[in-house]
Enzyme design. Structure first.
Site, PDB file in Angstrom:
ATOM      1  CD  GLU A 376      21.386  70.869  39.991  1.00 26.60           C
ATOM      2  OE1 GLU A 376      20.667  69.965  39.562  1.00 26.60           O
ATOM      3  OE2 GLU A 376      21.820  71.625  39.262  1.00 26.60           O
ATOM      4  CG  HIS A 502      13.790  66.263  38.207  1.00 28.93           C
ATOM      5  ND1 HIS A 502      13.274  66.548  39.564  1.00 28.93           N
ATOM      6  CD2 HIS A 502      14.388  67.574  38.126  1.00 28.93           C
ATOM      7  CE1 HIS A 502      13.392  67.639  39.951  1.00 28.93           C
ATOM      8  NE2 HIS A 502      14.047  68.488  38.979  1.00 28.93           N
TER       9      HIS A 502
HETATM   10  P1  FAD Z   1       3.091  72.035  37.578  1.00 30.69           P
HETATM   11  O1  FAD Z   1       3.668  72.987  38.669  1.00 30.69           O
HETATM   12  O2  FAD Z   1       3.510  70.519  37.708  1.00 30.69           O
HETATM   13  O3  FAD Z   1       1.540  72.372  37.692  1.00 30.69           O
HETATM   14  C1  FAD Z   1       0.915  71.677  36.845  1.00 30.69           C
HETATM   15  C2  FAD Z   1      -0.655  71.403  37.496  1.00 30.69           C
HETATM   16  O4  FAD Z   1      -1.676  71.060  36.499  1.00 30.69           O
HETATM   17  C3  FAD Z   1      -0.435  70.344  38.433  1.00 30.69           C
HETATM   18  O5  FAD Z   1      -1.062  70.927  39.738  1.00 30.69           O
HETATM   19  C4  FAD Z   1      -1.397  69.298  37.825  1.00 30.69           C
HETATM   20  O6  FAD Z   1      -2.262  68.535  38.872  1.00 30.69           O
HETATM   21  C5  FAD Z   1      -2.289  70.077  37.163  1.00 30.69           C
HETATM   22  N1  FAD Z   1      -2.941  69.507  35.897  1.00 30.69           N
HETATM   23  C6  FAD Z   1      -2.718  68.295  34.973  1.00 30.69           C
HETATM   24  N2  FAD Z   1      -3.336  67.949  34.065  1.00 30.69           N
HETATM   25  C7  FAD Z   1      -4.582  68.550  34.260  1.00 30.69           C
HETATM   26  C8  FAD Z   1      -5.953  68.505  33.924  1.00 30.69           C
HETATM   27  N3  FAD Z   1      -6.172  67.773  33.052  1.00 30.69           N
HETATM   28  N4  FAD Z   1      -6.831  69.354  34.415  1.00 30.69           N
HETATM   29  C9  FAD Z   1      -6.438  70.259  35.493  1.00 30.69           C
HETATM   30  N5  FAD Z   1      -5.366  70.127  36.101  1.00 30.69           N
HETATM   31  C10 FAD Z   1      -4.468  69.675  35.532  1.00 30.69           C
HETATM   32  N6  FAD Z   1      12.989  73.555  38.767  1.00 30.69           N
HETATM   33  C11 FAD Z   1      13.493  74.771  39.020  1.00 30.69           C
HETATM   34  O7  FAD Z   1      13.818  75.706  38.223  1.00 30.69           O
HETATM   35  N7  FAD Z   1      14.304  74.945  40.193  1.00 30.69           N
HETATM   36  C12 FAD Z   1      14.051  73.936  41.194  1.00 30.69           C
HETATM   37  O8  FAD Z   1      14.617  74.139  42.253  1.00 30.69           O
HETATM   38  C13 FAD Z   1      13.478  72.827  40.830  1.00 30.69           C
HETATM   39  N8  FAD Z   1      13.019  71.923  41.787  1.00 30.69           N
HETATM   40  C14 FAD Z   1      12.372  70.989  41.678  1.00 30.69           C
HETATM   41  C15 FAD Z   1      12.181  69.877  42.842  1.00 30.69           C
HETATM   42  C16 FAD Z   1      11.325  68.728  42.667  1.00 30.69           C
HETATM   43  C17 FAD Z   1      11.037  67.640  43.572  1.00 30.69           C
HETATM   44  C18 FAD Z   1      10.656  68.750  41.159  1.00 30.69           C
HETATM   45  C19 FAD Z   1       9.536  67.712  41.004  1.00 30.69           C
HETATM   46  C20 FAD Z   1      10.671  69.655  40.087  1.00 30.69           C
HETATM   47  C21 FAD Z   1      11.769  70.853  40.395  1.00 30.69           C
HETATM   48  N9  FAD Z   1      11.742  71.735  39.473  1.00 30.69           N
HETATM   49  C22 FAD Z   1      12.378  72.715  39.738  1.00 30.69           C
HETATM   50  C23 FAD Z   1      11.003  71.806  38.302  1.00 30.69           C
HETATM   51  C24 FAD Z   1       9.823  72.565  38.389  1.00 30.69           C
HETATM   52  O9  FAD Z   1       9.434  72.595  39.725  1.00 30.69           O
HETATM   53  C25 FAD Z   1       8.723  72.264  37.346  1.00 30.69           C
HETATM   54  O10 FAD Z   1       9.172  72.022  36.119  1.00 30.69           O
HETATM   55  C26 FAD Z   1       7.494  73.476  37.195  1.00 30.69           C
HETATM   56  O11 FAD Z   1       7.369  73.692  38.674  1.00 30.69           O
HETATM   57  C27 FAD Z   1       6.551  72.878  36.635  1.00 30.69           C
HETATM   58  O12 FAD Z   1       5.753  73.920  36.733  1.00 30.69           O
HETATM   59  P2  FAD Z   1       4.231  74.024  36.042  1.00 30.69           P
HETATM   60  O13 FAD Z   1       3.203  75.275  36.315  1.00 30.69           O
HETATM   61  O14 FAD Z   1       4.685  73.765  34.451  1.00 30.69           O
HETATM   62  O15 FAD Z   1       3.576  72.660  36.378  1.00 30.69           O
HETATM   63  O1  MEZ Z   2      15.694  72.875  38.595  1.00 22.83           O
HETATM   64  C1  MEZ Z   2      15.719  71.886  39.236  1.00 22.83           C
HETATM   65  O2  MEZ Z   2      15.174  70.960  39.077  1.00 22.83           O
HETATM   66  C2  MEZ Z   2      16.384  72.209  40.457  1.00 22.83           C
HETATM   67  C3  MEZ Z   2      17.182  73.354  40.957  1.00 22.83           C
HETATM   68  C4  MEZ Z   2      16.100  70.998  41.563  1.00 22.83           C
HETATM   69  C5  MEZ Z   2      16.958  71.048  42.524  1.00 22.83           C
HETATM   70  O3  MEZ Z   2      18.109  70.192  42.823  1.00 22.83           O
HETATM   71  O4  MEZ Z   2      16.699  71.788  43.434  1.00 22.83           O
END
Ligand code: FAD
Ligand code: MEZ
Length: 570
Positions: A376, A502
């Site tokens: 974005e 997403h």
């Molecule tokens: P995750 O980072 O997904 O980590 C969860 C982990 O748990 C994974 O590694 C998974 O394999 C593991 N897991 C799952 N189930 C189990 C299990 N049963 N046992 C052991 N391990 C398990 N957000 C923003 O604010 N800014 C951005 O610029 C942005 N850009 C993005 C770009 C992309 C391409 C994507 C996909 C998302 C983006 N987001 C962004 C959203 C943001 O990245 C995610 O919402 C956030 O990183 C989620 O973090 P988390 O630690 O909750 O989960």
């Molecule tokens: O928060 C997000 O998912 C994000 C900023 C993604 C992006 O477009 O970079």
């Protein structure tokens, strides 16, 4: 030979990979086995350095941590290119097979699970963290800093979850980088933007904690070595508050790497290929530990005083997505392959309450050709979006729900993101898309239009009109509120974009201490905490770009500290 192990077996026997006197593998990280690969073939950096510069190298990537060779090069089965979970490079890999992943429910194989539980506790710790994304790593770091012994379990061979893919930025208000750039912001404005973007169904208390701790979370990351000094605009934000590294490099890989390094430095026991399939509780409902399925070592029980679920969302599980929102059936996803919703399953088994599961976000700008989300931030830094007639059709920095809906109404259910060289120079993340060969280029707007096979005169007219809006400071056509720059610096670029699943806004119900609420009693489940995309309530019906990284850092820290305190007190 059919697989790598046959080949190595013929060359040097099982010893070439394994420690023969121990039998089997060293552990689920395959520490010894991977060490053997590196000692003969070199490490990732050495392999990447030897690759031709004009080609995408399978050994050079945006992934974090020390990537194990066995993530792709399997011993006793066909090797796979892990990158093909998102891209489709089709590298010519020795002993290679096609990437595929079948979703196996956490409660499959119940008899074997019950047997492992009956066999009793194999290990004991203070805190178990499920997931190595930003929420899990932040929780591990803060729990270690509070004095807890921590085991972090990650089911994938590659750490970092969706966090390592995050691109555009991390939202925070009243920060030092904003002050340095002269940006006036208020925590209250971040709260108001977040509530409005979430259609006011967010939990207001969770949103207050998100915004009020956001600048402190930037300081926390910075104190651990992060660079969060570039500040840009995301959809639905009233001011520039999305923080990322200098030059607009992707935020996620950087934040995840910093958290990973700090978790490792603090002596966290991190286990990959280790899937939590059940949260264990005593008769009173208090958490007692987890049942793990080690990819290579099988099922085992870890006793723990507290468990933090940081297992991320379920956007990559299209069956589950379509169950909650049938309109998204068959959609591609921007997510990593582990985003299947295990965290919800184990939480539900443990009696957790959930909310807002039907709210699933499509990101408007996914590149079907590259299999990647286009940040974005490209629009935030000034790109426009046009349809196949060469016309703009929306305020490009509106919220994602509106932008995705507008794109899906266009011919071909996709559109083109158009930008100039000054935008390219403003955002390092764009170099990644150029490297993937998915960006079309023209010396003039007309030449670019020809590349896209859209009417050149109309595209030129659209860009001239848009540049006029930038000059006058008012977009009279679509009321885009932020008009950072005219599109005048050649060459000009474009790529085709379409919405893809997403983010899953809904999830486990938590309170401001990251305690998980029980479905039955509405009270916290003793010893159970959750943070990040696996939870619901922070983002309401629609998450604002940049708020997830803020969420995972702030609530990951809170969950880790709360879990460590609980472990100490019990
Ligand atoms: P995750 O980072 O997904 O980590 C969860 C982990 O748990 C994974 O590694 C998974 O394999 C593991 N897991 C799952 N189930 C189990 C299990 N049963 N046992 C052991 N391990 C398990 N957000 C923003 O604010 N800014 C951005 O610029 C942005 N850009 C993005 C770009 C992309 C391409 C994507 C996909 C998302 C983006 N987001 C962004 C959203 C943001 O990245 C995610 O919402 C956030 O990183 C989620 O973090 P988390 O630690 O909750 O989960
Ligand atoms: O928060 C997000 O998912 C994000 C900023 C993604 C992006 O477009 O970079």
């Amino acid at each position: 030979p059919e697989v790598l192990a046959d080949f190595h077996g013929e060359m040097g026997g099982c010893d070439s990979c394994h420690v023969s006197d121990k039998g089997g593998v060293t552990n689920d990280n395959l520490t010894h086995e991977n060490g053997q690969c590196v000692s003969c073939h070199g490490d990732l950096k050495e392999l990447a350095a030897a690759a031709p510069k004009d080609k995408v190298s399978p050994h050079k990537s945006h992934l974090i941590g020390e990537i194990a060779c066995t993530s792709c090069h399997k011993g006793h089965e066909k090797s796979v290119t892990y990158c093909d979970a998102c891209h489709s490079f089709g590298f010519d890999m020795p002993f290679g097979g096609k990437w595929e992943r079948k979703f196996v429910p956490v409660d499959a194989d119940k008899a074997a699970q019950d047997k492992a539980i009956a066999a009793g506790v194999k290990e004991t710790t203070d805190v178990v963290v499920i997931g190595s994304g930003g929420a899990g790593l932040a929780a591990a770091v803060s729990a270690r800093d509070a004095g807890a012994k921590v085991i972090l379990l990650e089911k994938e061979p590659i750490p970092g979850g969706n966090t390592k893919l995050a691109a555009g930025g991390m939202n925070a208000a009243e920060t030092k980088p904003q002050a340095k750039l002269g940006i006036q912001d208020k925590k209250q404005i971040m709260i108001d933007d977040t509530m409005k973007g979430g259609r006011n169904i967010n939990d207001p208390e969770l949103v207050k904690v998100l915004a009020n701790n956001s600048s402190d979370s930037i300081d926390w990351l910075t104190s651990m070595g992060a660079d969060m000094t570039d500040v840009g605009r995301m959809g639905g934000a009233s001011v520039n508050r999305s923080h990322r590294p200098t030059g607009g490099a992707g935020v996620g890989a950087h934040v995840a790497q910093v958290l990973w390094d700090n978790a490792v430095k603090r002596g966290t026991d991190i286990r990959l290929n280790s899937r939590v399939v059940r949260i264990l509780e005593d008769a009173s409902g208090k958490v007692t530990g987890v049942l793990v399925k080690g990819e290579y070592t099988g099922y085992y029980v870890i006793k723990a005083d507290a468990v933090v679920i940081a297992a991320g969302g379920f956007a990559k599980n299209n069956d589950r997505v379509a169950k909650y929102d049938p309109k998204l059936k068959g959609f591609k996803a921007t997510n990593h392959p582990g985003a299947t919703g295990d965290g919800l399953d184990v939480a539900l088994q443990a009696g957790a309450a959930t909310r807002d599961l039907e709210y699933i976000q499509a990101h408007p700008t996914y590149s079907p050709a590259g299999g990647v989300m286009i940040t974005e931030a490209v629009r935030g830094n000034g790109a426009i979006v046009v349809n196949r007639d060469g016309d703009r059709f929306m305020n490009e920095i509106t919220t994602r729900d509106k932008a995705s809906a507008a794109i899906l109404k266009q011919k071909g259910e996709s559109a083109y993101l158009v930008f100039d060289d000054s935008i390219r120079k403003s955002l390092k993340a764009i170099e990644g898309y150029v490297h993937l060969n998915i960006v079309k280029e023209g010396k003039t707007i007309e030449e670019l239009a020809k590349q896209l096979d859209i009417p050149a005169a109309e595209l030129a007219k659209t860009v001239t009109a848009y540049n006029g809006f930038v000059k006058s400071g008012k977009d009279t056509q679509f009321e885009r509120p932020d008009l950072p720059r005219e599109l005048v610096v050649a060459p000009f670029y474009a790529l085709e974009i379409a919405p893809a699943v997403h983010h899953t806004m809904g999830g486990i119900v938590i309170d401001t201490k990251a305690e998980v609420k029980s479905e039955k009693t509405g009270k916290p489940i003793e010893g159970l905490y959750a943070a990040g995309e696996v939870t619901g309530g922070v983002h309401g019906a629609n998450r604002l770009g940049g708020n997830a990284i803020s969420d995972i850092v702030t609530y990951g820290r809170i969950a880790g500290a709360s879990a460590a305190k609980f472990a100490k007190d019990h």
